[in-house]
Motif scaffolding. Structure first.
Motif, PDB file in Angstrom:
ATOM      1  N   TYR A 199       0.831  -1.205   0.000  1.00 29.16           N
ATOM      2  CA  TYR A 199       0.000   0.000   0.000  1.00 29.16           C
ATOM      3  C   TYR A 199       0.872   1.263   0.000  1.00 29.16           C
ATOM      4  CZ  TYR A 199      -4.140  -2.819   0.559  1.00 29.16           C
ATOM      5  OH  TYR A 199      -5.148  -3.712   0.334  1.00 29.16           O
ATOM      6  N   ALA A 200       0.189   2.408   0.127  1.00 30.80           N
ATOM      7  CA  ALA A 200       0.876   3.696  -0.004  1.00 30.80           C
ATOM      8  C   ALA A 200       1.971   3.878   1.028  1.00 30.80           C
ATOM      9  CB  ALA A 200      -0.136   4.845   0.103  1.00 30.80           C
ATOM     10  N   ASP A 201       1.893   3.188   2.151  1.00 34.30           N
ATOM     11  CA  ASP A 201       2.931   3.327   3.179  1.00 34.30           C
ATOM     12  C   ASP A 201       4.173   2.500   2.863  1.00 34.30           C
ATOM     13  OD1 ASP A 201       1.903   0.820   3.558  1.00 34.30           O
ATOM     14  OD2 ASP A 201       1.270   1.131   5.641  1.00 34.30           O
ATOM     15  N   GLY A 202       4.147   1.749   1.718  1.00 31.21           N
ATOM     16  CA  GLY A 202       5.295   0.950   1.338  1.00 31.21           C
ATOM     17  C   GLY A 202       5.384  -0.387   2.047  1.00 31.21           C
ATOM     18  N   LEU A 203       4.354  -0.763   2.823  1.00 32.02           N
ATOM     19  CA  LEU A 203       4.356  -2.015   3.582  1.00 32.02           C
ATOM     20  C   LEU A 203       3.324  -2.982   3.003  1.00 32.02           C
ATOM     21  CD1 LEU A 203       4.581  -0.540   7.194  1.00 32.02           C
ATOM     22  CD2 LEU A 203       6.452  -1.385   5.767  1.00 32.02           C
ATOM     23  N   TRP A 204       3.469  -4.258   3.374  1.00 32.96           N
ATOM     24  CA  TRP A 204       2.549  -5.299   2.923  1.00 32.96           C
ATOM     25  C   TRP A 204       1.388  -5.419   3.904  1.00 32.96           C
ATOM     26  CZ3 TRP A 204       2.961  -8.037  -1.634  1.00 32.96           C
ATOM     27  CH2 TRP A 204       4.150  -7.909  -2.341  1.00 32.96           C
TER      28      TRP A 204
END
Length: 316
Positions: A199-204
């Motif tokens: 997602y936008a936070d760069g996490l899965w």
């Protein structure tokens, strides 16, 4: 009486010539008076400088006051220089701040572009590809993304943190930033499909859980009810409130106790008994051993599409 030095004729005192021979007579030598020393003269008296009349209002005999006009002029010039320096510094800082704001606005404005000459502008007849908006972090049961799924560095970590304890998984599809996993109990058939995305936070994050087509869900067993309560208690004991809350649903999920901390005060717990209900749910009786004493609770466990979950807790 005097005698002539030539003929010896007596001559009168003071005669200039001898009356006998006519010789010139020398006048008697007169003893010069002793020299006189000049009298010492007194030094001249100092002449007082001419005095000015005192200014009006000043008593006679008081020393005249010195003028402060030069001091005032010097202070005025110094103050003027300080004022000019401050004004110049203020104008410089204001201009610099304005310039920084303009640069910041230009950096934050996605439509702003640097001006280039026609020779530097690339020619392209193809339209720009649309930019896909980043997917928001998932929510579950009305909870915020940070409470439900804080995000993980790898897709395997996201699946392991979400699936029931002891279950296994394997990759079903891999499309780069989107993966699907088959999930189920060990030595058994796969029961669920977990969809994991970046997602936008760069996490899965686990974005979707669905059943494997053709899988028929079995009734929850007593052991599964005990297992989910034991996992919940362990997460609270180890100060992992987010993981503990993922094992709950409303109405208990809305209670702050569903994501509480023990701060190391929960020493241990015991599952003493269970009570099965006609609808297939269970009440699980637990005693918690705290540093300040024991507390007993009953956990109501129900079956959901994501496995057994706690939906109510009450003191026993």
């Amino acid at each position: 009486m005097m005698q002539c030095p030539q003929c010896g004729t007596p001559t009168a005192e003071g005669a200039a010539f001898c009356p006998n021979c006519g010789a010139a007579l020398a006048s008697p030598e007169t003893t010069p008076p002793p020299p006189t020393q000049p009298m010492p003269q007194a030094p001249p008296a100092p002449v007082a400088p001419p005095t000015r009349p005192p200014p009006p209002g000043q008593p006679p005999g008081m020393p005249p006051q010195q003028s402060k006009t030069g001091l005032y002029v010097g202070l005025g010039v110094l103050g003027f220089l300080v004022l000019v320096s401050l004004l110049g510094a203020g104008l410089f800082l204001g201009y610099q701040a304005l310039n920084d704001d303009e640069q910041l606005d230009a950096a934050q404005d996605p439509t702003a572009s640097a001006s280039v000459s026609p020779s530097q502008t690339p020619e392209s007849s193809e339209p720009a590809a649309p930019t896909e908006a980043p997917t928001e972090a998932p929510t579950d049961e009305g909870g915020s993304p940070s409470d439900v799924d804080p995000g993980y560095g790898t897709p395997d970590e996201a699946v392991n943190a979400t699936m029931p304890s002891g279950w296994v998984h394997k990759v079903l599809t891999d499309e780069g930033n989107v993966r699907e996993y088959l999930v189920g109990p060990p030595a058994s058939e796969w029961t669920d499909i977990y969809r994991v995305e970046v997602y936008a936070d760069g996490l899965w994050h686990v974005s979707e859980i669905s059943e494997v087509p053709g899988f028929e869900e079995e009734a929850m067993s007593e052991g599964e009810a005990i297992d989910v309560v034991g996992r919940f208690e362990n997460f609270i004991k180890n100060d992992q409130p987010n993981k503990a809350q993922r094992l709950t649903i409303d109405p208990f999920r809305s209670d702050p106790a569903s994501a509480g901390y023990s701060n190391g005060d929960l020493r241990s717990f015991e599952v003493l008994s269970t009570r099965a209900l006609a609808d297939g749910t269970f009440w699980v009786y637990v005693v918690e051993h705290w540093v300040y004493g024991d507390e007993a609770y009953e956990f109501h466990v129900v079956e959901t599409e994501r496995g057994p979950r706690i939906n109510d807790v009450k003191p026993a």
